[in-house]
Enzyme design. Structure first.
Site, short mmCIF file in Angstrom:
data_model
loop_
_atom_site.label_atom_id
_atom_site.label_comp_id
_atom_site.label_asym_id
_atom_site.label_seq_id
_atom_site.Cartn_x
_atom_site.Cartn_y
_atom_site.Cartn_z
N ASP A 202 0.81 -1.21 0.00
CA ASP A 202 0.00 0.00 0.00
C ASP A 202 0.85 1.26 0.00
OD1 ASP A 202 -2.68 1.22 0.17
OD2 ASP A 202 -1.98 1.93 2.12
N LEU A 283 -8.06 6.06 2.65
CA LEU A 283 -8.15 7.21 1.76
C LEU A 283 -6.86 7.47 0.99
CD1 LEU A 283 -10.12 9.67 4.06
CD2 LEU A 283 -10.99 8.42 2.08
N ARG A 284 -5.85 6.61 1.21
CA ARG A 284 -4.60 6.83 0.49
C ARG A 284 -4.81 6.70 -1.02
NH1 ARG A 284 -1.30 3.77 3.25
NH2 ARG A 284 -0.41 5.48 4.46
N ALA A 285 -5.70 5.82 -1.44
CA ALA A 285 -5.96 5.65 -2.86
C ALA A 285 -6.49 6.94 -3.48
CB ALA A 285 -6.94 4.50 -3.08
#
Length: 708
Positions: A202, A283-285
């Site tokens: 990730d 919410l990193r995406a």
């Protein structure tokens, strides 16, 4: 003067020329334009220019300004980027140097990555000094990890900490140092050798799948260029220098334009809709997709993010974030992506000075907010992404499941789970009796009980069996020549030198000799070879029974993935046994072979045990420190050929003579049981484990019931 071999030029890689970049070249360029994206993970088969492209990227990035005497490469123009070698006086000398490419070897030690005590100054001058590690050297540069999926867990933890905070803190051996470590992380891996830990996966902003082209023309061009480079590296680099300089100039211009690119609220909302539809965690995406879209717009020469920018960004930022468990293949349903994006270009945000209720969007949808004039958002004919779903032109960048039919769902409905069967090569178990074959799937895996190898080993760091290694609690010290493999134990070294000095003379300085050196002996955990020997005969063919067995083995495979083990799979049925999967770190492939394994035919137990003995003996010769754990899954019946029972007992004695730790998972069920698997376990000197007790929760429940 020694000959310096030039790196293979980025622009000479097929698919990475300045006119049109494939997914591999584009992902590297975009992270070079906007390092905040978070790096690139390149996945693919061997021999597909993964390492070549990663190493060539450094030549395209603008040089950095540093103080010549600063070992930490801090930015002289940034007052918050303080160096442990500073402070530097106002007006101190500043020089410009190329961006560094720092390679992180798979076998690197923790001291080499973080930094360590400067031994020469400590032993010769009695001073405690810090020697910077690879993370310090990579600050404001590129940190490249080849075979990143094979990195030991402790190095992965260091990368996670540095990537999350942008800083490195070292507290050891009498010194305390903190320095910045902001770098562009590029990793390459071959999925056949095992998958990457989800936490590190990730952290990579983008991921790209590469494969060798199947068209003969580009394959021939790759060979032609490579042979030309090998024959004359300097001349080859000189011929491609104009294209290389043009590509570097375009990267520099995109970096300068990056701060002026507008991300409208409509585009940001569309990105959020896409990430929600694909059901990604956290919410990193969303953040990475937005940053990538902005960088792609800057690369294309635009100052406003468009639909094409979002599409290319989503294809690079989301596939690896859709994995729900380690056995899920990365991929993206591009038909669903296109339905969410729609066919129309994104409408611009309304001017803040106008009231919300007006004449509506009559005619304002073609231009941006108005700062850049008409035509600023027009599609760039040079950009392949502007075709909105046409040929992307990657050398393997298509998602693994892009050929699967899209689900008939509303635009924001989550995508279907990835289809594993598309990438699986069915195992071909030996034997006959195809008419009796039956294939069932495993159910959802559970948390299994921990199976370990007896004794204490000296293998690579892992999470299964007890071992002496470089990590863990200190249990003693070792002298030189004892091959303890630990780090230097400074206190015990000084103590040994002091004891020798006292026996010689009572005064004088403390003088260290080689015989005084001591290393720490630590006890931690190691990874093992988990070799599964699975009975796939007709006695296992009952649907409920085989489902239970496959679920148990799948759960143990998942446990092996988490503990960083190597796995192998032997199956026996019909007339013989075969190695369905040679020992590998790719637990995903083992799970696929297991899922497609049919059951039927006779039970050649002896052949299965003999094949296991051969594999164990071979792996011991190849990897003496990798201790095996043999897991035999059977009901103990032997019906394969003449004298099957006698031959199986002889084979069991042969396996027992190897002294390998063995567990017999008893698959027998029903009210009437013969207990043959328990007898086999006794013959093998193995642990006997009923299949229902493989689950850690089931074992805990049984213990509680007996205690009550």
């Amino acid at each position: 003067m020694p000959l310096v071999r030039s790196h293979y030029p980025f622009s000479a890689i097929v698919g990475c020329d300045a006119g049109e970049l494939d997914d591999l070249g584009l992902s590297l360029v975009l992270t070079g334009i906007s390092p905040a994206i978070g790096g690139v993970l390149v996945r693919g088969e061997k021999g597909t220019a993964k390492s070549t492209a990663a190493r060539a990227l450094a030549a395209l990035l603008p040089p950095v300004d540093v103080h010549p005497e600063d070992r930490f490469s801090t930015d002289p123009a940034d007052p918050d980027d303080a160096s442990p070698d500073g402070p530097f006086e106002a007006g101190a000398a500043v020089e410009s140097r190329p961006v560094r490419l720092v390679e992180l070897p798979v076998g690197a030690t923790e001291d080499r990555v973080l930094g360590s005590l400067h031994l020469e100054k400590a032993l010769s001058h009695g001073k405690v000094a810090y020697e910077p590690g690879l993370l310090a050297r990579a600050h404001r540069g590129i940190l490249y990890a080849d075979e990143v999926n094979l990195l030991p867990d402790h190095l992965v933890d260091l990368l996670l900490d540095a990537a999350a905070t942008g800083r490195v803190t070292v507290e050891r051996d009498g010194f305390s140092v903190e320095h910045a470590a902001r770098f562009l992380l590029i990793g390459t891996m071959n999925p056949e050798e095992g998958e990457l830990r989800p936490q590190l996966l990730d952290r990579f902003g983008l991921t790209v799948e590469v494969a060798a082209p199947r068209d003969p023309a580009p394959r021939a061009e790759v060979v032609r260029r490579r042979m030309a480079y090998d024959a004359d590296p300097a001349g080859f680099a000189a011929r491609h220098r104009p294209a290389e300089e043009a590509l570097a100039a375009r990267v520099a211009a995109a970096r300068e334009r990056l701060g002026r690119v507008l991300l409208p609220d409509t585009a940001l909302t569309k990105i959020a809709e896409i990430c929600a539809a694909f059901d990604v965690d956290g919410l990193r995406a969303d953040i990475v997709t937005a940053r990538t879209a902005v960088a792609h717009a800057a690369w294309a020469g635009r100052t406003t993010v468009t639909r094409a920018d979002i599409r290319r960004a989503a294809r690079l930022a989301l596939p690896h974030r859709r994995r729900r468990n380690p056995f899920d293949a990365p991929g993206l349903d591009e038909e669903l992506l296109d339905r969410i994006l729609g066919d129309d270009e994104l409408p611009p945000d309304p001017p803040p000075s106008q009231p919300p209720a007006d004449d509506g969007p009559d005619g304002r949808g073609e231009d941006g907010p108005g700062d850049d004039g008409p035509g600023e958002n027009a599609p760039d004919p040079r950009d392949p992404g502007e075709t909105g779903g046409g040929a992307e032109g990657p050398s393997g960048g298509q998602a693994p499941d892009d050929a699967a039919p899209a689900a008939q769902a509303p635009p924001v409905e989550p995508a279907d789970a990835p289809d594993h069967d598309a990438d699986r090569t069915p195992a071909a178990p030996p034997g006959r009796g195809a008419a009796q074959d039956t294939t069932v799937k495993a159910t959802a895996p559970y948390r299994p009980r921990l199976l370990t190898v007896r004794g204490t080993g000296e293998g690579t760091d892992g999470r299964r069996s007890r071992a002496l290694g470089s990590r863990g609690r200190r249990v003693g010290v070792a002298r030189p020549g004892q091959d303890a493999g630990g780090s230097l134990h400074l206190v015990e070294t000084v103590r040994a030198a002091a004891a020798r000095t006292r026996t010689g003379r009572a005064d004088g300085p403390l003088r260290l000799r080689g015989e005084d050196l001591r290393t720490a002996v630590r006890e931690g955990r190691e990874a093992n070879l988990i070799l599964f020997c699975v009975d796939a005969s007709g006695s296992m063919a009952a649907r409920k029974r085989m489902t239970q067995v496959k679920t148990a083995v799948l759960s143990l495979l998942l446990d092996a993935y988490r503990r960083r083990d190597k796995v192998g799979l032997i199956t026996f049925r019909g007339q013989g046994a075969g190695l369905a999967l040679p020992p590998t770190h790719s637990v995903d492939i083992a799970a696929a072979r297991l899922d497609d394994l049919p059951a039927g035919g006779r039970t050649p137990l002896a052949e299965g045990l003999l094949e296991a003995a051969r594999v164990v003996a071979r792996e011991r010769r190849r990897h003496p420190r990798l201790r095996p754990l043999l897991v035999v899954v059977t009901d103990g019946r032997a019906t394969g050929g003449k004298d099957a029972v006698a031959r199986s007992l002889h084979a069991a004695d042969q396996v027992a003579s190897l002294g390998v730790s063995t567990v017999v998972v008893d698959s027998e069920s029903g009210p009437l049981r013969l207990g043959l698997a328990a007898g086999l376990a006794a013959r093998l000197h193995a642990d006997h484990l009923p299949v229902r007790e493989v689950s850690a929760d089931a074992l805990s429940t049984a213990v509680r019931e007996r205690a009550a």
